[in-house]
Design a protein around this motif. Sequence first.
Motif, PDB file in Angstrom:
ATOM      1  N   ASP A  43       0.701  -1.150  -0.003  1.00  0.00           N
ATOM      2  CA  ASP A  43      -0.165  -0.159   0.102  1.00  0.00           C
ATOM      3  C   ASP A  43       0.724   1.208  -0.080  1.00  0.00           C
ATOM      4  N   LEU A 101     -13.077   2.529  -2.173  1.00  0.00           N
ATOM      5  CA  LEU A 101     -11.730   3.302  -2.169  1.00  0.00           C
ATOM      6  C   LEU A 101     -11.395   3.656  -0.664  1.00  0.00           C
ATOM      7  N   SER A 102     -12.336   3.734   0.339  1.00  0.00           N
ATOM      8  CA  SER A 102     -11.797   4.079   1.810  1.00  0.00           C
ATOM      9  C   SER A 102     -11.772   3.005   2.641  1.00  0.00           C
ATOM     10  N   THR A 103     -11.641   1.691   2.226  1.00  0.00           N
ATOM     11  CA  THR A 103     -11.703   0.853   3.081  1.00  0.00           C
ATOM     12  C   THR A 103     -10.371  -0.175   3.093  1.00  0.00           C
ATOM     13  N   SER A 104     -10.414  -1.010   4.089  1.00  0.00           N
ATOM     14  CA  SER A 104      -9.090  -1.954   4.171  1.00  0.00           C
ATOM     15  C   SER A 104      -9.124  -2.789   2.905  1.00  0.00           C
ATOM     16  N   ASN A 106      -9.386  -2.374  -0.185  1.00  0.00           N
ATOM     17  CA  ASN A 106      -8.746  -1.882  -1.431  1.00  0.00           C
ATOM     18  C   ASN A 106      -7.134  -2.362  -1.499  1.00  0.00           C
ATOM     19  N   SER A 109      -4.584  -0.781  -4.082  1.00  0.00           N
ATOM     20  CA  SER A 109      -4.017   0.676  -3.946  1.00  0.00           C
ATOM     21  C   SER A 109      -4.604   1.604  -4.713  1.00  0.00           C
ATOM     22  N   ASP A 111      -6.752   4.877  -6.535  1.00  0.00           N
ATOM     23  CA  ASP A 111      -7.583   6.105  -5.827  1.00  0.00           C
ATOM     24  C   ASP A 111      -8.545   6.455  -6.960  1.00  0.00           C
TER      25      ASP A 111
END
Length: 163
Positions: A43, A101-104, A106, A109, A111
């Motif tokens: 990440d 997008l804003s979770t674990s 992802n 990596s 955006d």
Amino acid sequence: MHLPINHRKRPLWRLLAGLSSLYLLAFGLLGVIATAGLGFFDDSDTRMLGLRVNPALAWLCAVLGAVALAATIIGRDAAMIVHLGVGGVLILGGLAALALLSTSANKLSLDLSTCVVAFLVGSVLLTAGLYGKTGPPREAVVEEVLRHSTRPGDKFAVEPNAE
């Protein structure tokens, strides 16, 4: 569903599909080089061509780009199927990435800019697949007559001279 046969803009969409495939392949290969030595789902904030990349995303893009580019070079109806498939995968993948997008979860990596690029490249490949059907001239004329017809039986009643 109507898929035009031998459409006059088929060469343009084939060119755009080739350029999109080259971009995917270049992004993937440059990403593989830039992320060498990192963990597969690392990440980090490594960027390539303005987009975040990790080894998993780089390899995925390299494979999708190579498959789409090979189909573009080979051409014919196989390219239509591959472009529809790869374009669909990119669009659905972009939608899934937006949700994650804003979770674990992802793991690639991703955006927002990566999602937008996936939508753009996927749309070009999907459209190229829709315009990529080829066939004999007689079949193309019959398809056009049917498409512009208002009577259901016209497909069987018309015998165009397309030779």
